[in-house]
Scaffold this motif. Sequence first.
Motif, PDB file in Angstrom:
ATOM      1  N   UNK A  97      60.957 -16.776  19.450  1.00 58.65           N
ATOM      2  CA  UNK A  97      61.615 -15.528  19.818  1.00 58.65           C
ATOM      3  C   UNK A  97      62.553 -15.147  18.680  1.00 58.65           C
ATOM      4  N   UNK A  98      62.255 -14.042  18.021  1.00 62.57           N
ATOM      5  CA  UNK A  98      63.084 -13.545  16.932  1.00 62.57           C
ATOM      6  C   UNK A  98      63.961 -12.401  17.449  1.00 62.57           C
ATOM      7  N   UNK A  99      64.703 -11.799  16.557  1.00 59.48           N
ATOM      8  CA  UNK A  99      65.523 -10.656  16.960  1.00 59.48           C
ATOM      9  C   UNK A  99      64.669  -9.478  17.413  1.00 59.48           C
ATOM     10  N   UNK A 100      63.415  -9.441  16.942  1.00 57.69           N
ATOM     11  CA  UNK A 100      62.608  -8.245  17.153  1.00 57.69           C
ATOM     12  C   UNK A 100      61.352  -8.444  18.002  1.00 57.69           C
ATOM     13  N   UNK A 101      60.912  -9.705  18.192  1.00 55.82           N
ATOM     14  CA  UNK A 101      59.623  -9.879  18.867  1.00 55.82           C
ATOM     15  C   UNK A 101      59.445 -11.297  19.387  1.00 55.82           C
ATOM     16  N   UNK A 102      58.376 -11.441  20.176  1.00 59.64           N
ATOM     17  CA  UNK A 102      57.943 -12.737  20.675  1.00 59.64           C
ATOM     18  C   UNK A 102      56.641 -13.086  19.954  1.00 59.64           C
TER      19      UNK A 102
END
Length: 391
Positions: free
Chosen positions: A266-271
Motif C-alpha cells: 500500500x503506497x500513498x497512491x495505490x494498492x
Amino acid sequence: MKAINLPAKIMLLGSGELGKEFVIAAQRLGNYVIAVDRYDNAPAMQVADCCEVISMLSADDLENIVSQHQPDLIVPEIEAIRTEKLQEFEQRGITVIPTAAATNYTMNRDRIRELAHTKLGIRTAKYGYAQTLDELTAISSEIGFPNVIKPVMSSSGKGQSIVKDRSEVEQAWDYAIAGSRGDTHKVIIEEFIDFEVEITLLTIKQWNAPTIFCPPIGHRQERGDYQESWQPAAIASEYILQAQAIAKKVTDALGGAGIFGVEFFVTKDEVIFSELSPRPHDTGMVTLISQNLNEFELHLRAILGLPIPKIELFDCAASAVILASEKLDTVAYTGVAEALLESDVDIKLFGKPNAHPYRRMGIALAKGADTKIARDKAKAAAKRVNVVGSV
C-alpha cells in the motif's frame, strides 16, 4: 465438489506451525488428520491422528501414502510438493484444496505473478526471472536498483534480499539459491516498491457462498520473513475495497475453496498486488487472538462447506515472532511465565524439535486499545521468551 460428510479424513501435506493450528481446528469438529512432512515430529504431527515422513517432491511417496490412507481431502500447507501428482489424485475423485491447478499455479512465484499481471491485467511491481548469475546481473540492471531478489519457490521469506547496487547481486544470487525449495534454480527480480505498509488480506473463497474477507492485517518483515503483524491495518476504506476486488479477481481465477493469504503493498497512491498463498498465512496467526473465528477455523469451514455467518474483530491485536538465536539440537524455553504476566497476552510455542538462527519457534499475541499498544505488548512479550538448549 462432492459432499463432505463429518468426520472427514484429511491429509495435510506440510506439518509446520500453521498446519498444527489447522489440525487443532479440524479435530475440534471430529475430523481425522494425517500429518505429512519431510522430517519426524514436526509441529502438526504432535497433534494429528497419525503421521507420515516422506519427500513430498517424490511422486512415488505421495502415491504410496494416498493409496494407504484414502483421504477425502488433501490440504497442502507448503509449496514444495509434486503438484502434477495432486492433479492425478483430483482426477481420481479426491478433493485437493483449493484445487490441484491452484496449488500448481501458486507453487512458484513466477506462475502466480504471470497469472495476475499477464492474464488478469493486475498491477504488480516490475519483475523478471533469471536462472544464471549472468542473467540476474543483466535483469537487475534493467529493472534498476534497489530491487528485491528471491527464489521462485521458498517458504517464510527464505532466500530473499534487497539489493542496493550491482556489487550485491552475486551475494543475493547465492542466498536465493541456498534458500530455494524444490528442484528448481530460478529467481525472481522485483522492482522495490516504496510502500507505506504491507498488508495481508485473508480472503475466504467458499464452495456455495460469496467470497468474504477478514479485516486487513499489517505486517513487517526482516530478511524476507514476517516479524510482526497487527489487525486491523490502518488504511483507507477505498484501498480496502481495491484490495478486496483484486483478491477476488485472482482467487476466482484459481477456483476451489479455502482461505487465501493475499499480500499487497500500500503506497500513498495505490494498492499493488504482491503475492498469494492458497492456505492460512503466517501473518494471519494474529487472528488466534483477534477474531471470533481464526484463519484456521475459517479455512476448515470453507473447505468442508460449512457456514460462516460472520467474521467479527474483537479487539485491536498483534503478533510478534519468537526466534532462535543459535543452532540447538534440543530445545527448551525460559521467560514464558514473565511474558504471561501482562494482561491480554498469550504465547504459542510451536514444538519444533530443534533450532537454528532466526528459526521461528513461537509467537507472542496481544490485544490492546489500539494497534500500537497491542504491537508494543506483543513485541515485549516475545523478547522475554528465550530459546535455549534443553538439558
